[in-house]
Structures are given as structure tokens and as C-alpha cells.
Enzyme design. Structure first.
Site, short mmCIF file in Angstrom:
data_model
loop_
_atom_site.label_atom_id
_atom_site.label_comp_id
_atom_site.label_asym_id
_atom_site.label_seq_id
_atom_site.Cartn_x
_atom_site.Cartn_y
_atom_site.Cartn_z
CD GLN A 49 3.18 5.83 2.75
OE1 GLN A 49 2.02 5.15 2.39
NE2 GLN A 49 4.08 5.19 3.48
CG HIS B 89 -0.08 6.40 5.78
ND1 HIS B 89 1.09 6.79 6.28
CD2 HIS B 89 0.21 5.17 5.42
CE1 HIS B 89 1.94 5.88 6.59
NE2 HIS B 89 1.49 4.82 5.91
N GLY C 179 0.77 -1.11 0.05
CA GLY C 179 0.06 0.06 0.08
C GLY C 179 0.85 1.37 -0.01
CG HIS D 31 -0.88 0.79 7.17
ND1 HIS D 31 0.05 0.43 8.15
CD2 HIS D 31 -0.19 1.75 6.34
CE1 HIS D 31 1.43 1.01 7.90
NE2 HIS D 31 1.05 1.89 6.57
CD GLU D 32 -1.21 2.18 2.58
OE1 GLU D 32 -0.94 3.36 2.70
OE2 GLU D 32 -0.56 1.28 2.97
CB CYS E 191 4.97 1.86 7.19
SG CYS E 191 4.46 3.38 6.62
CG LEU E 192 6.42 1.01 1.13
CD1 LEU E 192 5.84 1.47 -0.29
CD2 LEU E 192 7.50 -0.20 0.91
NI NI Z 1 2.19 3.05 5.62
#
Ligand code: NI
Length: 162
Positions: free
Chosen positions: A48, A132, A43, A128-129, A86-87
Site C-alpha cells: 500500500q 494485501h 492496518g 485483511h492485511e 481500506c486506506l
Molecule cells: Ni486494506
């Protein structure tokens, strides 16, 4: 696209609703899918990559979803623990407890309203997204002990970027 790492204030911003799905947004969504794949993520939220607008992309078992103005209408009472990463917070993986199933509503890239029920990895990634887009990171949900265990690594990401 360049991934933004933990420590950058853009990850703490509340993103703005999309009023119209334009070709420009569709192009950004495609680029985000590419970036997510390059980074082997499941994701990626717009902030991000530095854009504070309410959309994200995700991919589970080869199926891509492009989600605009996401909402969660209903959460299941049952919660489960699953490992998250998480990236924007490389090489930290921790178990997080969240509702197991959710009912969601969002706009797809054609601008159509979609309502569906999600469970398993889909429900996990969606929550999760969406976090963000509200400036929330999965590490915020860890116990004080677990937060302490990753504090050194977080300071390192903040300093070095990845
Ligand atoms: Ni993330």
C-alpha cells in the site's frame, strides 16, 4: 509515505518473503506506523506504500504490531461479519465474512518467530492485511450486488486517486 490507491497494479502483486530483518526494514516499519496513524487506519501493508515485501503494521487500542512474513496456521470454523474499510479504497465500508479466530505465525521486528492466537479486531486486521500481500482486496469478497453498488465509487478512486 504516500498511500497507493485502488487501480494501481502494485495492489494486485504477490509480495516477496523477507529473508532478513534489517535496520532498513525496521525504519520502513516505523514510517508505516506513522503513515497509518496520520491516515487514521488500523492496518497498513507494505504494497500500500509501494513496497512488494511481506510485512504490514497494525494498531488496535494503542497496541502496535509489526508483522513480517505472516502466516495463518489455523482458522476457526466459526465465521463472523464485520465492517471493513481500506486506506487504499477511501470511504468505502462494507461488511465482510471471515473466520472469527486464527492461529498465526510471523516474525517480529527483532527477527524472532512469534506464534499466537488472534480474535476480534486483531484477527480481522491480520487477515485483511495478509490478503494485501497476496494481491487480494476486501472488495473482492463482496457479493455481486454489493460490488455493483460500489462500482461508481471504485471508478472514481481509480480515476482520481482518492
Ligand atoms: Ni486494506
Amino acid at each position: 509515505m504516500k498511500i497507493i490507491y485502488y487501480g494501481n497494479p502494485v495492489l494486485r502483486e504477490t509480495s516477496k518473503e523477507v529473508t532478513e530483518v534489517t535496520d532498513e526494514i525496521r525504519k520502513i516499519l516505523d514510517e508505516m506506523v506513522e503513515t497509518m496513524r496520520e491516515e487514521s487506519g488500523v492496518g497498513l501493508a507494505a504494497n500500500q506504500v509501494g513496497l512488494t515485501q511481506r510485512f504490514f503494521v497494525c494498531e488496535v487500542e494503542g497496541n502496535v504490531k509489526k508483522i513480517i512474513n505472516p502466516e495463518i496456521i489455523k482458522f476457526s470454523e466459526e465465521e463472523i461479519e464485520m465492517e471493513e474499510g481500506c486506506l487504499s479504497i477511501p470511504r468505502i465500508y462494507k461488511r465482510v465474512k471471515r473466520p472469527e479466530k486464527i492461529s498465526v505465525k510471523y516474525m517480529n521486528e527483532k527477527g524472532e518467530t512469534v506464534e499466537e492466537e488472534l480474535d476480534g479486531i486483531w484477527a480481522r486486521v491480520y487477515q485483511h492485511e495478509l490478503d494485501h500481500l497476496n494481491g487480494v482486496l476486501f472488495i473482492d469478497k463482496l457479493s455481486p450486488l454489493n460490488k455493483r453498488l460500489i462500482s461508481k465509487r471504485l471508478a472514481q478512486i481509480k480515476k482520481e486517486g482518492n
